[in-house]
Scaffold this active site. Structure first.
Site, PDB file in Angstrom:
ATOM      1  N   TYR A 351       0.856  -1.189   0.000  1.00 60.22           N
ATOM      2  CA  TYR A 351       0.000   0.000   0.000  1.00 60.22           C
ATOM      3  C   TYR A 351       0.889   1.234   0.000  1.00 60.22           C
ATOM      4  O   TYR A 351       1.803   1.330   0.811  1.00 60.22           O
ATOM      5  CB  TYR A 351      -0.884   0.035   1.254  1.00 60.22           C
ATOM      6  CG  TYR A 351      -2.036  -0.949   1.254  1.00 60.22           C
ATOM      7  CD1 TYR A 351      -2.253  -1.820   0.186  1.00 60.22           C
ATOM      8  CD2 TYR A 351      -2.929  -0.995   2.312  1.00 60.22           C
ATOM      9  CE1 TYR A 351      -3.316  -2.710   0.189  1.00 60.22           C
ATOM     10  CE2 TYR A 351      -3.995  -1.879   2.326  1.00 60.22           C
ATOM     11  CZ  TYR A 351      -4.179  -2.739   1.269  1.00 60.22           C
ATOM     12  OH  TYR A 351      -5.229  -3.620   1.283  1.00 60.22           O
ATOM     13  N   GLU A 426     -23.015   5.900  17.609  1.00 61.01           N
ATOM     14  CA  GLU A 426     -23.821   6.100  16.383  1.00 61.01           C
ATOM     15  C   GLU A 426     -24.265   7.548  16.188  1.00 61.01           C
ATOM     16  O   GLU A 426     -24.631   7.934  15.082  1.00 61.01           O
ATOM     17  CB  GLU A 426     -25.041   5.169  16.410  1.00 61.01           C
ATOM     18  CG  GLU A 426     -24.673   3.709  16.210  1.00 61.01           C
ATOM     19  CD  GLU A 426     -25.890   2.792  16.257  1.00 61.01           C
ATOM     20  OE1 GLU A 426     -26.844   3.118  16.997  1.00 61.01           O
ATOM     21  OE2 GLU A 426     -25.883   1.765  15.566  1.00 61.01           O
TER      22      GLU A 426
END
Ligand code: NI
Length: 448
Positions: A351, A426
């Site tokens: 990467y 959340e």
């Protein structure tokens, strides 16, 4: 969730931030009215974003196997009236939203895959999923938060689709498979076919795109805070494979053998000098870790050979090239000293460094800060890797972290990504969705 304290506080902070933005000599960029429109849309969508996240969380899929997730995404984008391509670079999905006004093309990216590990969060929607990985049945879990990435980008897509008529340009929504690694084992020559971001780039997903934005959720930043930096943000990563060839024999008479276990041990220690003695770490840091050694079958048998696997992390291409050379020379020379032979190879996966170009970072910051209610901080470099870097090799791209420690947990102690206990707040999902949408709109409005 719907009227979280975060969004109320944000709304209050918006005007002040917008005023200070308007007073600077910026070209026409995202303004408070524009952001309020995005914010209102995202607030409406928040219950849906949470539902999507929980559904994807409960049904995680390994790299390259994101069939259900891709279907969910494609159905959603089609319902929004977008032009949708599926099977891009594997299971990737791309939705194209053409605005009502002419302009530039910007991309937003979310990765879709989960990890082969158990979940230990106790959440009511915790994963019970199993799949096959390297020939074994494994539990599958969204312990890197890619479930949140998908849900946030689905939310941003719906919000932006709702303002299509006034959008000056095109937004491409890129849902990427296989960020976590190659979905298949290397072939006999040690190679794997392209996967993840690289495969999507090769499929031409960035052909008409002028900039790309992406984020990663983390439990280790304060809630609702964006963490970013200009220049190298996340390390480039190279897999190291070293085969040490000796000559087997009886453990009682090593003089008549060439012991690859002792040679391999010396190589492991010698490799520690590559970073500490051989690389100019005043420029950028680097890490070398050998994480796997295999050799031998019994206590009194000297084996023929030893296999070692490790990882190199760098933040600069010249230093990376230098490290690859030094690792090879160090391993070969140390093994040769005892009559053994070290064969070094890298890959099959490498990467690049995730680097935020200075110009794009600077130009994007006012919108990011506006969308985050001012909560955007410069963070230290991260030695983890991210294949968003493959997109950044082709077009300017900006990547940032979104702080979302679980409620009531100290962000410095919250279980990190890839932990079986990894969990998020959340309430930060709408914040992430809003920031992505804001960055895209701002880019389309900007002259540069
Ligand atoms: Ni991740």
């Amino acid at each position: 969730m719907h009227s979280s304290p975060t969004s109320v506080a944000l709304a209050a902070g918006l005007l002040t931030a917008a005023l200070s933005l308007a007073s600077t000599a910026q070209a026409q960029v995202l303004d408070a009215a524009g952001l309020q429109k995005i914010d209102a849309a995202i607030q409406q969508l928040t219950p849906k974003i949470v539902t999507w996240r929980r559904d994807i969380h409960e049904h995680p899929e390994l790299s390259g196997q994101e069939v259900r997730t891709a279907q969910l995404v494609a159905d959603h984008l089609r319902r929004l009236g977008m032009d949708v391509q599926t099977g891009v670079g594997g299971t990737g999905v791309v939705g194209t939203l053409k605005g009502g006004l002419p302009g530039k093309v910007v991309a937003l990216r979310a990765d879709m895959d989960a990890l082969p590990m158990p979940e230990n969060t106790g959440l009511p929607f915790a994963s019970k999923a199993k799949s096959s990985y390297l020939g074994k049945e494994v539990p599958v879990t969204h312990s890197c938060g890619h479930d949140a990435h998908v849900a946030m980008l689905m939310g941003a897509a719906e919000a932006l689709a709702g303002m299509k008529a006034t959008l000056p340009g095109t937004v491409k929504f890129i849902f990427q498979p296989a960020e976590e690694g190659a979905p298949v084992e290397p072939d006999a020559s040690g190679k794997v076919p392209s996967f993840g971001a690289k495969a999507m780039v090769e499929a031409g997903v960035l052909k008409d795109v002028q900039a790309i934005y992406g984020l990663h959720i983390t439990a280790n930043l304060p809630a609702g805070t964006a963490g970013y930096r200009s220049g190298p943000l996340m390390a480039g990563s190279d897999n190291i494979h070293i085969h040490v060839e000796g000559k087997g024999g009886h453990g009682s008479s090593p003089w008549s053998a060439v012991d690859p276990i002792v040679a391999a041990s010396q190589v492991v220690l010698g490799l520690q000098t590559v970073v500490s003695r051989q690389l100019n770490i005043s420029k950028e840091p680097a890490v070398i870790t050998i994480g796997q050694i295999q050799g031998g079958t019994r206590y009194n048998i000297i084996p023929d050979n030893v296999e070692m696997m490790g990882t190199l992390r760098t933040f600069d291409e010249d230093m990376r090239q230098e490290a690859l050379k030094r690792i090879t020379t160090t391993a070969e020379s140390i093994a040769a000293a005892s009559g053994a032979k070290a064969k070094v190879r890298f890959g099959p996966v490498a990467y690049p460094v995730t680097t935020n170009p200075a110009a794009l970072t600077e130009a994007s910051l006012p919108a990011l800060k506006l969308a985050m209610g001012g909560k955007a901080v410069v963070i230290p470099k991260v030695s983890g890797s991210e294949d968003f870097s493959e997109f950044q090799k082709v077009v300017p791209g900006f990547f940032y972290f979104l702080g979302a420690p679980p409620k009531g947990k100290d962000f410095t102690k919250a279980p990190p990504n890839h932990s079986p206990q990894f969990d998020i707040d959340e309430d930060q999902l709408p914040v992430g969705a809003r920031s992505l949408a804001a960055l895209a709109v701002d880019f389309l409005h900007r002259s540069k």
